[in-house]
Design a protein around this motif. Structure first.
Motif, mmCIF file in Angstrom:
data_model
loop_
_atom_site.group_PDB
_atom_site.id
_atom_site.type_symbol
_atom_site.label_atom_id
_atom_site.label_comp_id
_atom_site.label_asym_id
_atom_site.label_seq_id
_atom_site.Cartn_x
_atom_site.Cartn_y
_atom_site.Cartn_z
ATOM 1 N N MET A 1 -18.838 -9.927 -60.838
ATOM 2 C CA MET A 1 -17.615 -10.235 -61.540
ATOM 3 C C MET A 1 -16.503 -9.345 -60.988
ATOM 4 O O MET A 1 -16.698 -8.160 -60.747
ATOM 5 C CB MET A 1 -17.808 -9.980 -63.042
ATOM 6 N N ILE A 2 -15.351 -9.939 -60.794
ATOM 7 C CA ILE A 2 -14.183 -9.201 -60.314
ATOM 8 C C ILE A 2 -13.105 -9.240 -61.395
ATOM 9 O O ILE A 2 -12.794 -10.296 -61.936
ATOM 10 C CB ILE A 2 -13.626 -9.799 -59.008
ATOM 11 N N LEU A 3 -12.552 -8.080 -61.707
ATOM 12 C CA LEU A 3 -11.443 -7.976 -62.646
ATOM 13 C C LEU A 3 -10.156 -7.848 -61.842
ATOM 14 O O LEU A 3 -10.133 -7.178 -60.809
ATOM 15 C CB LEU A 3 -11.610 -6.746 -63.539
ATOM 16 N N TYR A 4 -9.091 -8.457 -62.317
ATOM 17 C CA TYR A 4 -7.805 -8.416 -61.624
ATOM 18 C C TYR A 4 -6.734 -7.845 -62.549
ATOM 19 O O TYR A 4 -6.805 -8.003 -63.761
ATOM 20 C CB TYR A 4 -7.378 -9.819 -61.189
ATOM 21 N N GLY A 5 -5.742 -7.204 -61.947
ATOM 22 C CA GLY A 5 -4.627 -6.681 -62.712
ATOM 23 C C GLY A 5 -3.532 -6.218 -61.778
ATOM 24 O O GLY A 5 -3.585 -6.447 -60.573
ATOM 25 N N ASN A 6 -2.541 -5.540 -62.330
ATOM 26 C CA ASN A 6 -1.466 -4.980 -61.507
ATOM 27 C C ASN A 6 -0.999 -3.683 -62.135
ATOM 28 O O ASN A 6 -1.231 -3.421 -63.317
ATOM 29 C CB ASN A 6 -0.318 -5.979 -61.337
ATOM 30 N N HIS A 7 -0.353 -2.885 -61.313
ATOM 31 C CA HIS A 7 0.134 -1.579 -61.748
ATOM 32 C C HIS A 7 1.323 -1.209 -60.887
ATOM 33 O O HIS A 7 1.369 -1.521 -59.699
ATOM 34 C CB HIS A 7 -0.974 -0.529 -61.598
ATOM 35 N N THR A 8 2.294 -0.541 -61.477
ATOM 36 C CA THR A 8 3.463 -0.069 -60.744
ATOM 37 C C THR A 8 3.282 1.415 -60.437
ATOM 38 O O THR A 8 2.957 2.202 -61.325
ATOM 39 C CB THR A 8 4.744 -0.287 -61.573
ATOM 40 N N CYS A 9 3.484 1.789 -59.190
ATOM 41 C CA CYS A 9 3.319 3.172 -58.755
ATOM 42 C C CYS A 9 4.272 4.084 -59.533
ATOM 43 O O CYS A 9 5.449 3.761 -59.720
ATOM 44 C CB CYS A 9 3.584 3.291 -57.263
ATOM 45 N N THR A 10 3.757 5.227 -59.944
ATOM 46 C CA THR A 10 4.552 6.180 -60.728
ATOM 47 C C THR A 10 5.577 6.932 -59.876
ATOM 48 O O THR A 10 6.522 7.496 -60.408
ATOM 49 C CB THR A 10 3.638 7.201 -61.423
ATOM 50 N N LYS A 11 5.396 6.931 -58.549
ATOM 51 C CA LYS A 11 6.321 7.657 -57.681
ATOM 52 C C LYS A 11 7.360 6.744 -57.029
ATOM 53 O O LYS A 11 8.552 6.997 -57.125
ATOM 54 C CB LYS A 11 5.534 8.399 -56.594
ATOM 55 N N CYS A 12 6.911 5.687 -56.369
ATOM 56 C CA CYS A 12 7.841 4.842 -55.604
ATOM 57 C C CYS A 12 8.153 3.509 -56.287
ATOM 58 O O CYS A 12 8.919 2.708 -55.752
ATOM 59 C CB CYS A 12 7.307 4.598 -54.200
ATOM 60 N N ASN A 13 7.550 3.253 -57.435
ATOM 61 C CA ASN A 13 7.777 2.026 -58.217
ATOM 62 C C ASN A 13 7.373 0.745 -57.496
ATOM 63 O O ASN A 13 7.861 -0.334 -57.838
ATOM 64 C CB ASN A 13 9.234 1.915 -58.680
ATOM 65 N N SER A 14 6.491 0.835 -56.500
ATOM 66 C CA SER A 14 6.024 -0.385 -55.845
ATOM 67 C C SER A 14 5.023 -1.100 -56.748
ATOM 68 O O SER A 14 4.244 -0.475 -57.469
ATOM 69 C CB SER A 14 5.396 -0.077 -54.484
ATOM 70 N N PHE A 15 5.068 -2.413 -56.728
ATOM 71 C CA PHE A 15 4.197 -3.254 -57.536
ATOM 72 C C PHE A 15 2.893 -3.469 -56.767
ATOM 73 O O PHE A 15 2.904 -3.948 -55.638
ATOM 74 C CB PHE A 15 4.891 -4.594 -57.811
ATOM 75 N N ASN A 16 1.772 -3.070 -57.364
ATOM 76 C CA ASN A 16 0.475 -3.165 -56.693
ATOM 77 C C ASN A 16 -0.474 -4.041 -57.493
ATOM 78 O O ASN A 16 -0.710 -3.801 -58.672
ATOM 79 C CB ASN A 16 -0.145 -1.774 -56.544
ATOM 80 N N GLU A 17 -1.019 -5.060 -56.842
ATOM 81 C CA GLU A 17 -2.043 -5.896 -57.460
ATOM 82 C C GLU A 17 -3.397 -5.321 -57.085
ATOM 83 O O GLU A 17 -3.621 -4.944 -55.935
ATOM 84 C CB GLU A 17 -1.917 -7.334 -56.976
ATOM 85 N N TRP A 18 -4.307 -5.256 -58.064
ATOM 86 C CA TRP A 18 -5.608 -4.653 -57.810
ATOM 87 C C TRP A 18 -6.734 -5.594 -58.217
ATOM 88 O O TRP A 18 -6.540 -6.543 -58.968
ATOM 89 C CB TRP A 18 -5.744 -3.307 -58.507
ATOM 90 N N ALA A 19 -7.919 -5.297 -57.663
ATOM 91 C CA ALA A 19 -9.141 -6.024 -57.996
ATOM 92 C C ALA A 19 -10.264 -4.996 -58.101
ATOM 93 O O ALA A 19 -10.389 -4.119 -57.245
ATOM 94 C CB ALA A 19 -9.461 -7.052 -56.926
ATOM 95 N N TYR A 20 -11.056 -5.092 -59.160
ATOM 96 C CA TYR A 20 -12.172 -4.168 -59.365
ATOM 97 C C TYR A 20 -13.464 -4.963 -59.429
ATOM 98 O O TYR A 20 -13.606 -5.867 -60.249
ATOM 99 C CB TYR A 20 -11.984 -3.370 -60.660
ATOM 100 N N LEU A 21 -14.373 -4.644 -58.543
ATOM 101 C CA LEU A 21 -15.675 -5.298 -58.506
ATOM 102 C C LEU A 21 -16.610 -4.580 -59.463
ATOM 103 O O LEU A 21 -16.933 -3.415 -59.264
ATOM 104 C CB LEU A 21 -16.247 -5.271 -57.087
ATOM 105 N N VAL A 22 -17.023 -5.263 -60.516
ATOM 106 C CA VAL A 22 -17.944 -4.689 -61.494
ATOM 107 C C VAL A 22 -19.334 -4.669 -60.852
ATOM 108 O O VAL A 22 -19.819 -5.709 -60.409
ATOM 109 C CB VAL A 22 -17.972 -5.513 -62.803
#
Length: 77
Positions: A1-22
């Motif tokens: 199972m793969i979980l998906y989400g996004n997060h904004t960098c605390t330093k440069c404010n770039s938008f990052n999409e992530w995937a976590y393999l359970v």
């Protein structure tokens, strides 16, 4: 199972999409092969904060800042 989400960098404010393999458990018997997306960041699970909350972390690909965020899940990771 793969979980998906996004997060904004605390330093440069770039938008990052992530995937976590359970991780799969060998005791389940049937292992499923999964292809990981190439255009995502892969955070690591740092620690379990509560029954449903996990601390995740990754390094921003733009500025190399270590980012930490909390992920809430209904299932055990």
């Amino acid at each position: 199972m793969i979980l998906y989400g996004n997060h904004t960098c605390t330093k440069c404010n770039s938008f990052n999409e992530w995937a976590y393999l359970v991780p799969q458990k060998l005791s389940n018997g049937n292992l499923v092969a999964t292809t990981l997306p190439k255009d995502k960041i892969f955070p690591r699970k740092s620690r379990r904060l509560s029954e449903t909350e996990y601390e995740m972390s990754y390094r921003c690909p733009k500025c190399d800042e270590l980012n930490k965020f909390t992920y809430v899940s209904d299932t055990y990771l």
